[in-house]
Write a protein that holds these residues in place. Structure first.
Motif, PDB file in Angstrom:
ATOM      1  N   LEU A  86       0.820  -1.213   0.000  1.00 35.56           N
ATOM      2  CA  LEU A  86       0.000   0.000   0.000  1.00 35.56           C
ATOM      3  C   LEU A  86       0.852   1.261   0.000  1.00 35.56           C
ATOM      4  CD1 LEU A  86      -2.924  -0.989   2.381  1.00 35.56           C
ATOM      5  CD2 LEU A  86      -2.833  -1.036  -0.119  1.00 35.56           C
ATOM      6  N   ASP A  87       1.965   1.225   0.699  1.00 34.60           N
ATOM      7  CA  ASP A  87       2.864   2.377   0.703  1.00 34.60           C
ATOM      8  C   ASP A  87       3.400   2.648  -0.699  1.00 34.60           C
ATOM      9  OD1 ASP A  87       4.413   4.438   2.123  1.00 34.60           O
ATOM     10  OD2 ASP A  87       6.141   3.173   1.644  1.00 34.60           O
ATOM     11  N   ALA A  88       3.807   1.584  -1.369  1.00 36.24           N
ATOM     12  CA  ALA A  88       4.374   1.736  -2.712  1.00 36.24           C
ATOM     13  C   ALA A  88       3.308   2.070  -3.759  1.00 36.24           C
ATOM     14  CB  ALA A  88       5.108   0.455  -3.115  1.00 36.24           C
ATOM     15  N   ALA A  89       2.111   1.527  -3.595  1.00 34.02           N
ATOM     16  CA  ALA A  89       1.086   1.664  -4.631  1.00 34.02           C
ATOM     17  C   ALA A  89       0.139   2.838  -4.412  1.00 34.02           C
ATOM     18  CB  ALA A  89       0.276   0.377  -4.723  1.00 34.02           C
ATOM     19  N   ALA A  90       0.158   3.453  -3.256  1.00 39.84           N
ATOM     20  CA  ALA A  90      -0.804   4.524  -2.951  1.00 39.84           C
ATOM     21  C   ALA A  90      -0.881   5.607  -4.020  1.00 39.84           C
ATOM     22  CB  ALA A  90      -0.509   5.125  -1.581  1.00 39.84           C
ATOM     23  N   PRO A  91       0.250   6.096  -4.538  1.00 37.61           N
ATOM     24  CA  PRO A  91       0.138   7.128  -5.574  1.00 37.61           C
ATOM     25  C   PRO A  91      -0.601   6.642  -6.828  1.00 37.61           C
ATOM     26  CG  PRO A  91       2.372   7.048  -4.705  1.00 37.61           C
ATOM     27  CD  PRO A  91       1.649   5.862  -4.155  1.00 37.61           C
ATOM     28  N   SER A  92      -0.444   5.385  -7.172  1.00 37.04           N
ATOM     29  CA  SER A  92      -1.122   4.835  -8.345  1.00 37.04           C
ATOM     30  C   SER A  92      -2.593   4.549  -8.072  1.00 37.04           C
ATOM     31  CB  SER A  92      -0.455   3.530  -8.787  1.00 37.04           C
ATOM     32  OG  SER A  92       0.883   3.747  -9.118  1.00 37.04           O
ATOM     33  N   LEU A  93      -2.908   4.181  -6.834  1.00 37.13           N
ATOM     34  CA  LEU A  93      -4.284   3.838  -6.484  1.00 37.13           C
ATOM     35  C   LEU A  93      -5.174   5.060  -6.349  1.00 37.13           C
ATOM     36  CD1 LEU A  93      -3.707   1.094  -3.757  1.00 37.13           C
ATOM     37  CD2 LEU A  93      -4.433   0.753  -6.122  1.00 37.13           C
ATOM     38  N   GLY A  94      -4.622   6.139  -5.855  1.00 39.69           N
ATOM     39  CA  GLY A  94      -5.433   7.320  -5.585  1.00 39.69           C
ATOM     40  C   GLY A  94      -6.181   7.134  -4.275  1.00 39.69           C
ATOM     41  N   HIS A  96      -9.343   7.359  -3.461  1.00 45.74           N
ATOM     42  CA  HIS A  96     -10.605   6.610  -3.519  1.00 45.74           C
ATOM     43  C   HIS A  96     -10.395   5.115  -3.306  1.00 45.74           C
ATOM     44  CE1 HIS A  96     -14.656   5.591  -4.763  1.00 45.74           C
ATOM     45  NE2 HIS A  96     -14.159   4.734  -5.638  1.00 45.74           N
ATOM     46  N   HIS A  97      -9.343   4.552  -3.876  1.00 44.71           N
ATOM     47  CA  HIS A  97      -9.063   3.124  -3.732  1.00 44.71           C
ATOM     48  C   HIS A  97      -8.172   2.830  -2.527  1.00 44.71           C
ATOM     49  CE1 HIS A  97     -10.944   1.935  -7.487  1.00 44.71           C
ATOM     50  NE2 HIS A  97     -10.368   2.968  -8.061  1.00 44.71           N
ATOM     51  N   ALA A  98      -7.240   3.729  -2.220  1.00 43.45           N
ATOM     52  CA  ALA A  98      -6.281   3.475  -1.151  1.00 43.45           C
ATOM     53  C   ALA A  98      -6.893   3.609   0.244  1.00 43.45           C
ATOM     54  CB  ALA A  98      -5.084   4.413  -1.282  1.00 43.45           C
ATOM     55  N   ALA A  99      -7.821   4.527   0.438  1.00 40.89           N
ATOM     56  CA  ALA A  99      -8.369   4.789   1.774  1.00 40.89           C
ATOM     57  C   ALA A  99      -8.997   3.552   2.426  1.00 40.89           C
ATOM     58  CB  ALA A  99      -9.365   5.947   1.734  1.00 40.89           C
ATOM     59  N   LEU A 101      -8.409   0.441   1.803  1.00 33.82           N
ATOM     60  CA  LEU A 101      -7.355  -0.543   2.027  1.00 33.82           C
ATOM     61  C   LEU A 101      -6.507  -0.153   3.237  1.00 33.82           C
ATOM     62  CD1 LEU A 101      -6.306  -1.192  -1.683  1.00 33.82           C
ATOM     63  CD2 LEU A 101      -7.688  -2.676  -0.201  1.00 33.82           C
ATOM     64  N   ARG A 102      -6.247   1.139   3.387  1.00 31.03           N
ATOM     65  CA  ARG A 102      -5.504   1.611   4.561  1.00 31.03           C
ATOM     66  C   ARG A 102      -6.308   1.396   5.842  1.00 31.03           C
ATOM     67  NH1 ARG A 102      -3.544   6.907   1.688  1.00 31.03           N
ATOM     68  NH2 ARG A 102      -1.500   6.262   0.975  1.00 31.03           N
ATOM     69  N   ASP A 103      -7.623   1.601   5.764  1.00 26.98           N
ATOM     70  CA  ASP A 103      -8.478   1.341   6.933  1.00 26.98           C
ATOM     71  C   ASP A 103      -8.405  -0.127   7.338  1.00 26.98           C
ATOM     72  OD1 ASP A 103      -9.255   3.999   6.966  1.00 26.98           O
ATOM     73  OD2 ASP A 103     -11.199   3.640   6.010  1.00 26.98           O
ATOM     74  N   GLY A 104      -8.446  -1.010   6.337  1.00 28.03           N
ATOM     75  CA  GLY A 104      -8.333  -2.445   6.614  1.00 28.03           C
ATOM     76  C   GLY A 104      -6.992  -2.793   7.230  1.00 28.03           C
ATOM     77  N   LEU A 105      -5.941  -2.186   6.708  1.00 28.88           N
ATOM     78  CA  LEU A 105      -4.595  -2.403   7.257  1.00 28.88           C
ATOM     79  C   LEU A 105      -4.541  -1.962   8.716  1.00 28.88           C
ATOM     80  CD1 LEU A 105      -1.535  -2.934   7.210  1.00 28.88           C
ATOM     81  CD2 LEU A 105      -1.260  -0.676   6.131  1.00 28.88           C
ATOM     82  N   ARG A 106      -5.072  -0.794   9.003  1.00 28.89           N
ATOM     83  CA  ARG A 106      -5.072  -0.274  10.377  1.00 28.89           C
ATOM     84  C   ARG A 106      -5.838  -1.214  11.306  1.00 28.89           C
ATOM     85  NH1 ARG A 106      -7.571   2.819  14.130  1.00 28.89           N
ATOM     86  NH2 ARG A 106      -6.276   4.310  15.233  1.00 28.89           N
ATOM     87  N   SER A 107      -6.962  -1.731  10.850  1.00 30.34           N
ATOM     88  CA  SER A 107      -7.746  -2.670  11.665  1.00 30.34           C
ATOM     89  C   SER A 107      -6.945  -3.934  11.967  1.00 30.34           C
ATOM     90  CB  SER A 107      -9.044  -3.042  10.953  1.00 30.34           C
ATOM     91  OG  SER A 107      -9.876  -1.919  10.829  1.00 30.34           O
ATOM     92  N   LEU A 108      -6.215  -4.416  10.977  1.00 35.12           N
ATOM     93  CA  LEU A 108      -5.385  -5.607  11.184  1.00 35.12           C
ATOM     94  C   LEU A 108      -4.241  -5.317  12.151  1.00 35.12           C
ATOM     95  CD1 LEU A 108      -5.258  -6.947   7.528  1.00 35.12           C
ATOM     96  CD2 LEU A 108      -6.396  -8.046   9.479  1.00 35.12           C
ATOM     97  N   GLN A 109      -3.648  -4.134  12.024  1.00 28.32           N
ATOM     98  CA  GLN A 109      -2.566  -3.767  12.928  1.00 28.32           C
ATOM     99  C   GLN A 109      -3.066  -3.696  14.380  1.00 28.32           C
ATOM    100  OE1 GLN A 109      -1.515  -0.258  10.523  1.00 28.32           O
ATOM    101  NE2 GLN A 109       0.620  -0.981  10.624  1.00 28.32           N
ATOM    102  N   LEU A 110      -4.241  -3.129  14.568  1.00 28.99           N
ATOM    103  CA  LEU A 110      -4.811  -3.050  15.916  1.00 28.99           C
ATOM    104  C   LEU A 110      -5.181  -4.432  16.442  1.00 28.99           C
ATOM    105  CD1 LEU A 110      -6.981   0.173  15.531  1.00 28.99           C
ATOM    106  CD2 LEU A 110      -4.867  -0.081  16.859  1.00 28.99           C
ATOM    107  N   ALA A 111      -5.728  -5.281  15.566  1.00 29.74           N
ATOM    108  CA  ALA A 111      -6.069  -6.657  15.964  1.00 29.74           C
ATOM    109  C   ALA A 111      -4.813  -7.426  16.346  1.00 29.74           C
ATOM    110  CB  ALA A 111      -6.808  -7.366  14.834  1.00 29.74           C
ATOM    111  N   PHE A 112      -3.719  -7.176  15.647  1.00 25.69           N
ATOM    112  CA  PHE A 112      -2.453  -7.830  15.983  1.00 25.69           C
ATOM    113  C   PHE A 112      -2.006  -7.415  17.383  1.00 25.69           C
ATOM    114  CE2 PHE A 112       2.056  -8.358  16.362  1.00 25.69           C
ATOM    115  CZ  PHE A 112       2.300  -9.583  15.758  1.00 25.69           C
ATOM    116  N   LYS A 113      -2.054  -6.103  17.661  1.00 24.47           N
ATOM    117  CA  LYS A 113      -1.637  -5.619  18.982  1.00 24.47           C
ATOM    118  C   LYS A 113      -2.495  -6.239  20.078  1.00 24.47           C
ATOM    119  CE  LYS A 113       0.516  -1.304  17.714  1.00 24.47           C
ATOM    120  NZ  LYS A 113       0.924  -0.032  18.273  1.00 24.47           N
TER     121      LYS A 113
END
Length: 142
Positions: A86-94, A96-99, A101-113
Motif C-alpha cells: 500500500l505504501d508503494a502503490a498509494a500514488p497509483s491507487l489514488g 478513492h481506492h487506497a483509503a 485498504l488503509r483502513d483495513g490495514l489499520r484494523s489488522l494492525q490493531l487486531a495484531f496488537k
C-alpha cells in the motif's frame, strides 16, 4: 500454409490442445497474457491487497469458520507485506481506492496488537515502518 512461429516446438502446446490443424492451435499462455493485459493495475493491486488482508485476518483468529487458529508470525509477515504494498502503490491507487485498504490495514494492525501477549517496541509492530505507530482511537465520553 502454416505460420512457422505457431507450429514451432517452443510455442506449440503439448497434450490435447496440440492436436488438430496448426491454424486451430492456441497457446494457453498467450490467452492468459491477453486477459491480464485487459485488467487495470488498480484492480490487480487491490486484489493482491485483499488476499493479504484475508490471510492476515485468518492468522489473527478473525475467521468465523476458524476462530481458534492463530499464527502471529504469519500474520506479522502478511501485515508487513500489505503495508509495503500500500505504501508503494498509494500514488497509483489514488485516495478513492487506497483509503479503504488503509483502513483495513489499520484494523489488522490493531487486531495484531490486541492478539499479541508481548507488546512490540513503539514503531516496530507489523507495518509500522510504513504507516508510523498505530494507536487505538480514543473513546469519546458522553
Amino acid at each position: 500454409m502454416t505460420d512457422p512461429i505457431s507450429t514451432s516446438p517452443e510455442t506449440t502446446p503439448a497434450g490435447p490442445a496440440a492436436e488438430g490443424p496448426a491454424e486451430h492451435r492456441v497457446d494457453p499462455m498467450s490467452t492468459v497474457s491477453r486477459d491480464i493485459a485487459e485488467v487495470p493495475s488498480v484492480e490487480i493491486i487491490s486484489t493482491a491487497a485483499l488476499h493479504l488482508m484475508s490471510a492476515a485476518a485468518v492468522n489473527l483468529g478473525l475467521a468465523e469458520d476458524l476462530p481458534e487458529h492463530k499464527d502471529l508470525d504469519e500474520a506479522r509477515s502478511l501485515i508487513d507485506a500489505l503495508a509495503g504494498l500500500l505504501d508503494a502503490a498509494a500514488p497509483s491507487l489514488g485516495h478513492h481506492h487506497a483509503a479503504p485498504l488503509r483502513d483495513g490495514l489499520r484494523s489488522l494492525q490493531l487486531a495484531f496488537k490486541e492478539a499479541s501477549t508481548i507488546p512490540d517496541e513503539p514503531g516496530t509492530a507489523p507495518g509500522e515502518k510504513y504507516t508510523g505507530e498505530v494507536h487505538p482511537a480514543a473513546t469519546r465520553r458522553r
